[in-house]
Design a protein around this motif. Structure first.
Motif, PDB file in Angstrom:
ATOM      1  N   PRO A   1      45.236 -12.478 -22.234  1.00  0.00           N
ATOM      2  CA  PRO A   1      44.201 -12.361 -21.079  1.00  0.00           C
ATOM      3  C   PRO A   1      44.663 -12.215 -19.688  1.00  0.00           C
ATOM      4  CG  PRO A   1      43.479 -13.838 -22.678  1.00  0.00           C
ATOM      5  CD  PRO A   1      44.884 -13.809 -22.841  1.00  0.00           C
TER       6      PRO A   1
ATOM      7  N   GLY B   1      35.680 -10.777 -21.701  1.00  0.00           N
ATOM      8  CA  GLY B   1      36.050 -11.522 -20.766  1.00  0.00           C
ATOM      9  C   GLY B   1      35.084 -12.605 -20.611  1.00  0.00           C
TER      10      GLY B   1
ATOM     11  N   LEU C   1      38.624 -14.392 -16.640  1.00  0.00           N
ATOM     12  CA  LEU C   1      39.898 -13.859 -17.442  1.00  0.00           C
ATOM     13  C   LEU C   1      39.376 -12.669 -18.202  1.00  0.00           C
ATOM     14  CD1 LEU C   1      41.629 -16.977 -18.781  1.00  0.00           C
ATOM     15  CD2 LEU C   1      42.448 -15.494 -16.885  1.00  0.00           C
ATOM     16  N   THR C   2      40.228 -11.690 -18.356  1.00  0.00           N
ATOM     17  CA  THR C   2      39.602 -10.288 -19.172  1.00  0.00           C
ATOM     18  C   THR C   2      40.671 -10.001 -20.060  1.00  0.00           C
ATOM     19  OG1 THR C   2      40.405  -8.867 -17.566  1.00  0.00           O
ATOM     20  CG2 THR C   2      38.132  -9.670 -17.111  1.00  0.00           C
ATOM     21  N   TYR C   3      40.167  -9.549 -21.259  1.00  0.00           N
ATOM     22  CA  TYR C   3      41.012  -9.075 -22.117  1.00  0.00           C
ATOM     23  C   TYR C   3      40.766  -7.625 -22.483  1.00  0.00           C
ATOM     24  CZ  TYR C   3      43.754  -8.135 -26.552  1.00  0.00           C
ATOM     25  OH  TYR C   3      44.435  -7.677 -27.450  1.00  0.00           O
TER      26      TYR C   3
ATOM     27  N   PRO D   1      44.001 -12.527 -15.359  1.00  0.00           N
ATOM     28  CA  PRO D   1      43.005 -12.796 -14.375  1.00  0.00           C
ATOM     29  C   PRO D   1      42.156 -11.895 -13.568  1.00  0.00           C
ATOM     30  CG  PRO D   1      45.256 -12.873 -13.737  1.00  0.00           C
ATOM     31  CD  PRO D   1      45.226 -12.586 -14.950  1.00  0.00           C
TER      32      PRO D   1
END
Length: 278
Positions: A154, A120, A143-145, A156
């Protein structure tokens, strides 16, 4: 495992125990968790953060199932982490983090299905210690994956903390929101809503109704009350107790489609631990 991005950026060490008993059953879910992060100052207001997290998940499946459950009793989730944060300008700090993960039963040699990549990037503005701000606050945008969610892009991330007055404060966001009342420097209580869970690979696939089961997942949404005791500003003991309003424990195939539901009945939730934070 559902990751708290804000906690990842501030927790230096954490030991935690979680427990969910299955309603009207002898089955139960237990998780032991350890986190360690070590910040290395590379220049003024810039840090490289290396660390790791280990989760040992114990599934005590005592009910009768139409298949052998012995390979499901222990699940391991191991995260390595590499992060970097620096002061972007007078108001904002930027952080980025990469998390290669092993999530598996670890009953045989590791293979490609045991590995996942998470990460992220975050922008943080923190005015909680600013004496000139009437309502101290902290905002985290990012943003995170997470490869375990099955979403190939990703997502939010938003977390907003605000101190209302000397006693009351709140944090709004996902995966956790709370409303906190602080009695004094040592004690506080809170109401909370939180998400938790994991997805892991089964190294010894189970066959159910002619279909191979390759993964197991647990997703939990819980609401309840928490208590924190601050030994110091940085060392905190905590206890959260509540009841799930969504619980889904599922065996899945290679494409992560549901094959067999282990549990979907809401239950008591307990999480307790000790953390050392910035």
């Amino acid at each position: 495992m559902c990751q708290f991005a804000q906690a990842q950026l501030t927790d230096l060490a954490r030991l935690e125990y979680s427990f969910i008993p299955k309603s009207n059953s002898e089955d139960q879910y237990t998780r032991l968790r350890a986190i360690l992060n070590y910040p290395i100052k590379v220049k003024k207001d810039a840090y490289l953060v290396v660390g790791g997290e280990y989760n040992r998940i114990l599934l005590n499946l005592e009910d009768q199932y139409p298949f052998d459950t012995s390979s499901l009793d222990k699940i391991h989730v191991i995260d390595l982490s590499l992060g970097y944060t620096f002061k972007w300008n007078e108001k904002w700090r930027f952080g980025v983090k990469f998390n290669p993960r092993i999530a598996s039963t670890l009953t045989s040699q590791l293979n490609s299905d045991d590995y996942f990549m998470n990460g992220g990037m975050f922008f943080i503005t923190d005015r909680t210690e600013d004496e000139h701000v009437n309502k101290p606050h902290r905002l985290v945008l990012g943003l995170t994956y997470n490869a375990t969610t099955g979403v190939p892009f990703p997502l939010p991330f938003v977390s907003y903390f605000r101190k209302i007055n000397e006693n009351w404060s709140f944090n709004a966001g996902v995966p956790k929101s709370n409303l906190k009342y602080t009695f004094n420097e040592k004690n506080n209580v809170q109401t909370f809503i939180a998400l938790d869970g994991y997805l892991a690979h089964l190294q010894e696939p189970i066959i159910i109704n002619g279909q191979n089961v390759d993964h197991i997942s647990l997703s939990v949404a819980v609401a309840g009350f928490g208590y924190e005791y601050c030994f110091t500003k940085h060392l905190v003991a905590y206890l959260y107790s509540g009841y799930t309003f969504r619980l889904n424990n599922v065996l899945r195939n290679k494409d992560r489609n549901e094959i067999f539901k282990l549990d979907d009945v809401n239950a008591f939730y307990l999480r307790t631990g000790l953390k050392f934070k910035i």
